[in-house]
Design a protein around this motif. Structure first.
Motif, PDB file in Angstrom:
ATOM      1  N   GLY A  91       0.799  -1.222   0.000  1.00 23.49           N
ATOM      2  CA  GLY A  91       0.000   0.000   0.000  1.00 23.49           C
ATOM      3  C   GLY A  91       0.823   1.259   0.000  1.00 23.49           C
ATOM      4  N   PHE A 112      -8.977  -3.402   6.651  1.00 21.15           N
ATOM      5  CA  PHE A 112      -8.893  -2.336   5.654  1.00 21.15           C
ATOM      6  C   PHE A 112     -10.278  -1.739   5.381  1.00 21.15           C
ATOM      7  CE2 PHE A 112      -8.660  -0.756   1.270  1.00 21.15           C
ATOM      8  CZ  PHE A 112      -7.562   0.073   1.362  1.00 21.15           C
ATOM      9  N   ASP A 132     -11.271   0.508   8.126  1.00 21.38           N
ATOM     10  CA  ASP A 132     -10.571   1.787   8.026  1.00 21.38           C
ATOM     11  C   ASP A 132     -11.194   2.686   6.956  1.00 21.38           C
ATOM     12  OD1 ASP A 132      -8.844   1.078  10.023  1.00 21.38           O
ATOM     13  OD2 ASP A 132      -7.349   0.236   8.658  1.00 21.38           O
ATOM     14  N   LEU A 133     -11.880   2.069   5.986  1.00 18.88           N
ATOM     15  CA  LEU A 133     -12.583   2.859   4.976  1.00 18.88           C
ATOM     16  C   LEU A 133     -13.927   3.367   5.474  1.00 18.88           C
ATOM     17  CD1 LEU A 133     -11.924   0.753   1.728  1.00 18.88           C
ATOM     18  CD2 LEU A 133     -10.873   2.922   2.368  1.00 18.88           C
ATOM     19  N   PHE A 154      -5.035   0.788   9.393  1.00 18.26           N
ATOM     20  CA  PHE A 154      -4.865   1.809   8.380  1.00 18.26           C
ATOM     21  C   PHE A 154      -5.594   3.076   8.834  1.00 18.26           C
ATOM     22  CE2 PHE A 154      -4.257  -2.065   5.945  1.00 18.26           C
ATOM     23  CZ  PHE A 154      -3.092  -1.749   5.279  1.00 18.26           C
ATOM     24  N   VAL A 175      -7.703   6.260   8.423  1.00 21.64           N
ATOM     25  CA  VAL A 175      -8.667   6.716   7.429  1.00 21.64           C
ATOM     26  C   VAL A 175      -8.265   8.074   6.871  1.00 21.64           C
ATOM     27  CG1 VAL A 175     -11.092   7.294   7.036  1.00 21.64           C
ATOM     28  CG2 VAL A 175     -10.491   5.412   8.565  1.00 21.64           C
ATOM     29  N   MET A 182      -5.636   7.788   4.117  1.00 25.83           N
ATOM     30  CA  MET A 182      -5.903   6.849   3.035  1.00 25.83           C
ATOM     31  C   MET A 182      -5.829   7.571   1.699  1.00 25.83           C
ATOM     32  SD  MET A 182      -6.550   3.613   2.696  1.00 25.83           S
ATOM     33  CE  MET A 182      -7.207   3.185   4.289  1.00 25.83           C
ATOM     34  N   ARG A 225      -2.917   4.054  -2.375  1.00 27.49           N
ATOM     35  CA  ARG A 225      -3.000   2.919  -1.465  1.00 27.49           C
ATOM     36  C   ARG A 225      -4.207   2.042  -1.793  1.00 27.49           C
ATOM     37  NH1 ARG A 225      -1.231   1.508   3.608  1.00 27.49           N
ATOM     38  NH2 ARG A 225      -0.121   3.484   3.882  1.00 27.49           N
ATOM     39  N   MET A 226      -5.348   2.673  -2.048  1.00 23.87           N
ATOM     40  CA  MET A 226      -6.543   1.894  -2.363  1.00 23.87           C
ATOM     41  C   MET A 226      -6.366   1.113  -3.654  1.00 23.87           C
ATOM     42  SD  MET A 226      -9.918   4.001  -1.180  1.00 23.87           S
ATOM     43  CE  MET A 226      -9.654   5.393  -2.259  1.00 23.87           C
ATOM     44  N   GLN A 264     -15.811   5.839  -0.143  1.00 24.55           N
ATOM     45  CA  GLN A 264     -14.467   5.290  -0.332  1.00 24.55           C
ATOM     46  C   GLN A 264     -14.520   3.778  -0.571  1.00 24.55           C
ATOM     47  OE1 GLN A 264     -12.159   6.606   3.119  1.00 24.55           O
ATOM     48  NE2 GLN A 264     -10.912   7.848   1.759  1.00 24.55           N
TER      49      GLN A 264
END
Length: 632
Positions: A439, A473, A476-477, A498, A500, A503, A507-508, A540
């Motif tokens: 990431g 993950f 975290d979104l 992760f 937020v 982000m 990374r995504m 996201q």
């Protein structure tokens, strides 16, 4: 005068001695000399006749003459062949006695005895003898009880687990060969005679029931069964072929539908086309077979007396026995043999790729260019991917050949990680570190993806860690409900998360490409999205999942991990089977299947070209796997 008589008498005696010596020499020249050295053979006829003519008493004391002389070395070989034959007969009697005494109650004891036989004899001798005995017993001239066939299939499945893949591979190859030989014999006799005996084809019928039971007990996969289906449908449907098809459907129809419903759909289409061509001469049994196939495809099979598997109770009891076998003994084989009918036919020419250490003459990298150019030139893509990896290694500062080779050769890294001596709990951190590094890259680096792929293929625990990392993950979104009650409850104890706020799109995209590759290569499946509610996704999360499914469509069609975001680089190959195999596993969970259909219908509505084709194939696979999913 007396002296003269005496001398003449002596001369006569001397002549007699000379005559005896000449006779003895003649006897030796005829074979008595060979007899003196212990030759083996038939007695000489000349010696006996001469002895009778001469009336010599000494000839009776001599042993009977033998045939040609055999050297001592060949005598030992002859004796060893005789001993081997005796040992083989003794082994056959021993194994035949064990098989004859076998029942559901003592099958465990019989397996222990067979294992002892394997320890005391050559493995190939035991395997070949068992194979011949079982095939001879199953291929009887009369119809056997299903419970009898089920018992022997469970016995074979047990040996597949305990002895290893080599036994099952040898047995399956011989069973298929015997089945095809009997099928050809039946059709030849049917074509040459007008009157067909009642017991004609019973051997073939019993063997095909045995193959279906081997599939039920996970000795072979559905691939071989579907190949047998296609083999029976490649010619006009005779009464005998329809009977064999019905036996397959009754024994393992439901399991076939669960394992590969798309292949079943193709079989139904093929059967309907055959039946349409014979509409004028279609029998009631053929009509019943096509109706059974349609009902099986639509999951409308009724357990009536005509369709219910007669050995169903015995199958359940034997499955229970096999499931407990791994708790008592060391199991060597866990997966069914994924061999095709073509693999078995070409085993003598190309080799047996399914056996460890066996020679194999096939090479997919050589065979692939003959098929791929007509679809768009995939071999060039592999070369471009390798060149891109080397270019990326140079960009990352790998300025020597050694560093570049270490960078590209991810297997070396996996071996070094295995030498760290970490516990199972500590090994989970390898996945987390790889995912974190992946990431953080400004551009996608497939090196981390390949490392995790190789580790996941070696141990199932890495696959579980990939699932947990994805749930972390997604939380975290903003998807706070992903992960289950216990995971969310213990979320505070997790040190690696992760952020937020930090982000980034890169990374995504990197994480989406990594998981798309892992899902496409069976490191994990789409069932990891089971706790995700696709109807109320955060912005996201929706962006991340769209990127993941786009890359998943691409990864299912290519062999290089260098996935691209450019729509101009979308694959020109349209391999429907690989894409169906990925989404088929998600269709077994109702909520997940509904959610995926809903998400792809809304996300890829305005797309065209490759994405439209891939999303439609995915939705169709989900809807076929679960017939009650509405068409969206």
């Amino acid at each position: 005068m007396h002296c003269v008589v005496s001398e003449s008498t002596q001369d006569s005696d001397l002549d007699d001695e000379v005559e005896d010596e000449s006779t003895s020499a003649e006897d030796k020249s005829d074979g008595s000399w060979e007899e003196e050295w212990g030759g083996f053979g038939e007695p000489s006829k000349n010696d006996g006749s001469e002895a009778r003519e001469n009336g010599d008493a000494s000839s009776d004391a001599q042993p009977k003459a033998a045939g040609r002389y055999i050297p001592p070395g060949l005598r030992k070989q002859t004796n060893s062949d005789t001993n081997e034959t005796e040992e083989q007969l003794k082994l056959t009697r021993q194994l035949k006695g064990l098989i004859n005494r076998m029942s559901e109650q003592n099958i465990g004891t019989i397996l222990d005895s067979v294992e002892d036989v394997y320890r005391n004899h050559r493995r190939h001798d035991v395997t070949s003898t068992l194979t011949n005995l079982i095939i001879d017993g199953i291929s009887s001239h009369s119809t056997l009880l299903d419970s009898y066939v089920v018992l022997h299939a469970a016995f074979i499945s047990s040996l597949h687990k305990l002895i290893g893949t080599a036994f099952a591979a040898y047995f399956v190859q011989n069973v298929v060969s015997s089945y095809e030989r009997h099928l050809a014999s039946v059709e030849e006799k049917s074509a040459n005679s007008t009157e067909v005996p009642e017991d004609l084809g019973k051997e073939c019928s019993n063997l095909i029931v045995l193959l279906s039971e081997l599939y039920n007990f996970q000795v072979i996969s559905c691939i071989l069964i579907y190949d047998i289906f296609r083999g029976l449908l490649d010619q006009d449907l005779s009464e005998f072929r329809v009977e064999l098809l019905l036996k397959l459907l009754r024994s393992s129809g439901q399991q076939l539908r669960q394992d590969d419903p798309m292949a079943l759909k193709d079989i139904v289409t093929l059967a309907q086309s055959r039946a349409t061509g014979q509409a004028d001469t279609m029998s009631s049994r053929t009509r019943f077979m096509t109706e059974t196939l349609n009902n099986l495809k639509n999951n409308k099979i009724k357990k009536t007396a005509a369709t219910q598997h007669q050995g169903g109770d015995a199958v359940e009891r034997m499955k229970k026995f096999l499931s407990g076998l791994g708790k008592k003994k060391h199991v060597l084989a866990h997966e069914p043999l994924r061999v095709t009918l073509e693999d078995l036919h070409s085993a003598e020419s190309k080799g047996k790729w399914w056996l460890i250490g066996a020679a194999w003459g096939g090479d997919p990298l050589v065979d692939q260019p003959h098929e791929v150019p007509q679809h768009g030139g995939e071999p060039e893509r592999v070369d471009v991917g390798t060149a891109a990896l080397l270019k990326l290694a140079k960009k990352q500062g790998m300025n020597t050949d050694i560093r570049r080779s270490v960078f590209v050769d991810y297997l070396d890294a996996c071996e070094r990680l295995a030498q760290l001596g970490l516990t199972e709990v500590q090994q989970r951190e390898i996945i987390r570190v790889n995912l974190h590094c992946c990431g953080n890259e400004k551009s996608y680096n497939p090196y981390y993806t390949l490392v995790c792929q190789h580790l996941s293929q070696r141990s199932h625990s890495y696959k579980i860690t990939l699932q947990f990392c994805l749930w972390d993950f997604l939380r975290d979104l903003g998807e706070s409900g992903v992960g289950g009650v216990e995971v969310i409850k213990n979320l505070k104890d997790n040190d690696i998360e992760f952020d937020v706020k930090s982000m980034s799109p890169s990374r995504m995209k990197n994480v989406a490409k990594a998981y798309a590759w892992w899902i496409a290569k069976d490191c994990c499946t789409l069932t990891i999205f089971k706790p995700v509610d696709f109807t109320v996704l955060k912005p996201q999360t929706r962006t991340f999942l769209k990127e993941l499914f786009v890359q998943l469509f691409i990864a299912s069609q290519v062999s290089s991990p260098m996935l691209s975001n450019d729509s101009g680089d979308y694959p020109s190959i349209r391999n429907r089977g690989s894409l169906e195999e990925i989404f088929l596993k998600a269709s077994r969970i109702e909520n997940l299947g509904l959610g995926l259909v809903f998400f792809m219908s809304n996300t890829f509505k305005g797309e065209d070209g490759f994405l439209t084709w891939a999303s439609s194939v995915a939705k169709e696979t989900l809807q076929t796997g679960m017939d009650h999913i509405p068409r969206i």
